[in-house]
Design an enzyme around this catalytic site. Structure first.
Site, PDB file in Angstrom:
ATOM      1  N   ASP A 201       0.839  -1.194   0.000  1.00 38.56           N
ATOM      2  CA  ASP A 201       0.000   0.000   0.000  1.00 38.56           C
ATOM      3  C   ASP A 201       0.881   1.253   0.000  1.00 38.56           C
ATOM      4  O   ASP A 201       1.927   1.290   0.664  1.00 38.56           O
ATOM      5  CB  ASP A 201      -0.886  -0.036   1.250  1.00 38.56           C
ATOM      6  CG  ASP A 201      -1.966   1.011   1.239  1.00 38.56           C
ATOM      7  OD1 ASP A 201      -2.764   1.015   0.283  1.00 38.56           O
ATOM      8  OD2 ASP A 201      -2.027   1.811   2.191  1.00 38.56           O
ATOM      9  N   GLU A 273       1.717   0.131  -4.910  1.00 38.66           N
ATOM     10  CA  GLU A 273       0.732   1.142  -5.311  1.00 38.66           C
ATOM     11  C   GLU A 273       1.414   2.500  -5.228  1.00 38.66           C
ATOM     12  O   GLU A 273       1.990   2.853  -4.204  1.00 38.66           O
ATOM     13  CB  GLU A 273      -0.465   1.110  -4.373  1.00 38.66           C
ATOM     14  CG  GLU A 273      -1.447   2.246  -4.605  1.00 38.66           C
ATOM     15  CD  GLU A 273      -2.342   2.513  -3.402  1.00 38.66           C
ATOM     16  OE1 GLU A 273      -3.546   2.678  -3.600  1.00 38.66           O
ATOM     17  OE2 GLU A 273      -1.825   2.567  -2.257  1.00 38.66           O
TER      18      GLU A 273
END
Length: 539
Positions: A201, A273
Site C-alpha cells: 500500500d 501502489e
C-alpha cells in the site's frame, strides 16, 4: 531461464469483507474465500490478491493495522488462513497479501509505546514526531490525503505526529533502523508461512524529508477537477513522500522478499501502489532496483473513454527501460470501470471491450472482484456509507463504498452473499448480473471474460510480449504485442459509430475468432462496430 511466474500473470483482487460470508455475520471472511476458490480458478487467473487480513479497528477498513502477525477476528483464524493458502496452492493459485508498512493504527502497540514511553524510550522515534511551530500550529504545511493538516498533536509528548491519511493512521518512521527492521520482519513472517508475495500500500511514502520542507502548491493553471476533489491534492507531494531515495527502501523490501525464493517452492513477487507522481512508478520499479513492479492511479482515475488514457501512461513508462508494469482499471478505491467510462449508460458491450483491453495490455494484470461480471458502481445514501472518505466529502464525493458492495453470487436473498445482514447493502444496480445468472448465459460478460483470459494465457505475445502502439486516430486504439515470433495486433473502437483501421501490416494478418462486437477484415483494412475489440495475428 524461465520467466518469473508473475510476468504476464493475472491476479484476482479479493476485497475479503465483501466477497463471501461463510458464517452469516454479514461480513465476508477467509473461509468464504476458500469456498469460492473453484469459481476463481474457473476464471483462469494465476492467483489472488487479498485485501488486508490483519486485526484492525477498521477506521479505514483494514488499512489501519493493529497487529501485523494476526488475522482479523471476523475474517477467521490463523488456521483458516492456512487452509485457504493450502487450498489455493492445491489449485495452482498464488496468494498475495496486501501489506501496509508505511503506517499503522494508533492502537498498534508500537505507537502506544512511542507515545507513552517518552522521547527517550526504545520506540520514541519509530514514528514521525515533530515539535509544533512557535505559535503552536502544525510543524509545516503538509496536508493529509483525506483532508486537513497531516499532523495530530499529542499532549503526552507535546509534539505532533505525522499521518498522511486519517489521524488514526500514524506514519511509521522508516529512517529509524529498528522501526524499519520491524516492518521488514513482517514480510519474513508471512513468507515463511508460504505466501507468494505482497502488494504494498502507498509504496511511495516510506521516506519523508527529515528537514520537514513544506510542499509546494500545485500551480493554479495546472489544477484540474481531480486536484480540487480533495484538499491534499492541492499540493505537490515532494517532501512528505515520493522522495528519490525511497527506492532504497523499496530495494530493501525486494531483497528481503527474494531471499525467500525457492522456499516452499517458487519465486516471490512484490509490487507497489503509487498514487502520486506517476513517473515515480517507473523509477521505483526497475529490473535491478526497487520493486518488481507497480501501478499508478492514472488509468484507475480516468473517466473519459479516450485513447490517451492508455497511450500516455505507456509513453511515460517508456522512459524507464525494462520496467514491467502492473495494469489495473478498477479496485477498492475508485468507482467501477464501466460506470467511470459509461455512466448510467454502461452496457455489457462496454464492459467486454474494456475487459479485453485490460487483458491485452503489457504487464501483470489486476482484476477487481466483479470486474469480470461488468458490475457498475452502486449508489448508496449517506446513512448507508461506512467509508470515512465518503462521509467526510458527502455529498460532493460518495466515497469508496460504491465499489465495495457485496459480490452478487445468486438470485437468492442478499444475492447469495450472506444469510445475515450484509455489512454494506447489496447493490440494486447488480440485479441480473450475478455469477449464477451470467454463468448460464453464453453471451454474458462473465463468459467472455473467461474466454479472454484463456486467450491471453494461450498467446505468448499477449502474456509476455512488448507493446508498440500504432499511430491511429481516435476513437481507435491499436497496438502490436510481440514475443518469440508471435505477433498479435489488438484493435479497439472506443466510439459509438463504426470505424475502419487501414494499416500496411494488416495485409499479412488473419482475423482471430475471439472478439467483442463485429469485425471484418478486407485486405489491409479492418472494420469495427461501436465498442468492438478485435485481434489479428500477423502471418
Amino acid at each position: 531461464m524461465a520467466e518469473a511466474w508473475w510476468k504476464g500473470a493475472i491476479l484476482y483482487h479479493v476485497y475479503v469483507r465483501s466477497f463471501f460470508d461463510s458464517n452469516g455475520d454479514g461480513h465476508g471472511d477467509l473461509p468464504g474465500v476458500e469456498a469460492k476458490l473453484d469459481y476463481i480458478q474457473s476464471l483462469g487467473v494465476d492467483g489472488i490478491w487479498l485485501s488486508p487480513i490483519h486485526p484492525s479497528p477498521n477506521r479505514d477498513w483494514g488499512y489501519d493495522i493493529a497487529d501485523f502477525e494476526g488475522i482479523q477476528a471476523d475474517y477467521g483464524t490463523p488456521q483458516d488462513f492456512q487452509r485457504l493458502l493450502d487450498a489455493a496452492h492445491d489449485r495452482g493459485l498464488k496468494v498475495v497479501l496486501d501489506e501496509v508498512l508505511s503506517h499503522t493504527s494508533d492502537v498498534h502497540p508500537w505507537f502506544v509505546e512511542s507515545l507513552t514511553g517518552g522521547r527517550e524510550g526504545p520506540k520514541a522515534n519509530w514514528y514521525v514526531w515533530a515539535d509544533p511551530q512557535d505559535d503552536g500550529t502544525a510543524p509545516n504545511n503538509w496536508l493529509s490525503v483525506f483532508g486537513g493538516p497531516a499532523w495530530a498533536y499529542q499532549p503526552a509528548r507535546r509534539q505532533h505526529y505525522h499521518h498522511k491519511f486519517l489521524r488514526q493512521q500514524p506514519k511509521l518512521n522508516w529512517r529509524d533502523p529498528d522501526a524499519r527492521e520491524a516492518a521488514l520482519s513482517v514480510l519474513d513472517f508471512w513468507l515463511s508461512r508460504g505466501v507468494d508475495g505482497f502488494r504494498l500500500d502507498v509504496a511511495g511514502t516510506y521516506l519523508h524529508d527529515e528537514a520537514l520542507t513544506p510542499n509546494p502548491p500545485v500551480p493554479m493553471d495546472e489544477r484540474r477537477g481531480l486536484h480540487w476533489s480533495h484538499a491534499g491534492n492541492l499540493q505537490q507531494h515532494l517532501y512528505d513522500s515520493n522522495l528519490a531515495e525511497n527506492v532504497e527502501m523499496l530495494d530493501l523490501i525486494r531483497r528481503r522478499v527474494e531471499a525467500h525464493d525457492g522456499r516452499n517452492g517458487g519465486d516471490r513477487f512484490v509490487f507497489g501502489e503509487f498514487s502520486e507522481e506517476e513517473a515515480r512508478c517507473g523509477a521505483y520499479c526497475t529490473p535491478t532496483e526497487g520493486l518488481h513492479s507497480g501501478y499508478t492511479f492514472v488509468m484507475l482515475l480516468a473517466r473519459k473513454l479516450q485513447p490517451t488514457f492508455v497511450t500516455q501512461h505507456y509513453a511515460t513508462l517508456e522512459s524507464y527501460p525494462g520496467h514491467w508494469p502492473t495494469i489495473s482499471f478498477s479496485n477498492h478505491d475508485v468507482p467501477r470501470t464501466v460506470s467511470r467510462f459509461g455512466g448510467k449508460d454502461a452496457s455489457p458491450e462496454l464492459a467486454k471491450m474494456l475487459f479485453a483491453l485490460l487483458v491485452s495490455l503489457k504487464g501483470t494484470t489486476l482484476i477487481y472482484q466483479g470486474e469480470e461480471l461488468g458490475l457498475p458502481q452502486a449508489s448508496l445514501t449517506r446513512d448507508q456509507l461506512r467509508d470515512p472518505v465518503g462521509d467526510l466529502y458527502w455529498p460532493y464525493d460518495g466515497g469508496r463504498d460504491g465499489c465495495r458492495t457485496p459480490m452478487p453470487w445468486t438470485t437468492g436473498p442478499n444475492m447469495g452473499f450472506t444469510t445475515g445482514d450484509p455489512w454494506l447493502p447489496l447493490a440494486r444496480e447488480h440485479a441480473g448480473l450475478s455469477v449464477e445468472e451470467q454463468g448460464e448465459d453464453p453471451d454474458s460478460v462473465l463468459n467472455f471474460s473467461r474466454e479472454m483470459i484463456a486467450f491471453r494465457k494461450a498467446t505468448s505475445a499477449l502474456a509476455l510480449g512488448e507493446i508498440e502502439f500504432l499511430g491511429v486516430d481516435a476513437p481507435l486504439v491499436a497496438f502490436v504485442r510481440r514475443h518469440a515470433g508471435d505477433e498479435v495486433i489488438c484493435v479497439f473502437n472506443f466510439g459509438d459509430a463504426p470505424q475502419v483501421l487501414a494499416h500496411p501490416s494488416l495485409e499479412r494478418a488473419e482475423l482471430l475468432p475471439l472478439r467483442t462486437g463485429e469485425a471484418d477484415l478486407r485486405g489491409g483494412s479492418v472494420g469495427l462496430s461501436p465498442l468492438a475489440a478485435a485481434f489479428l495475428r500477423l502471418v
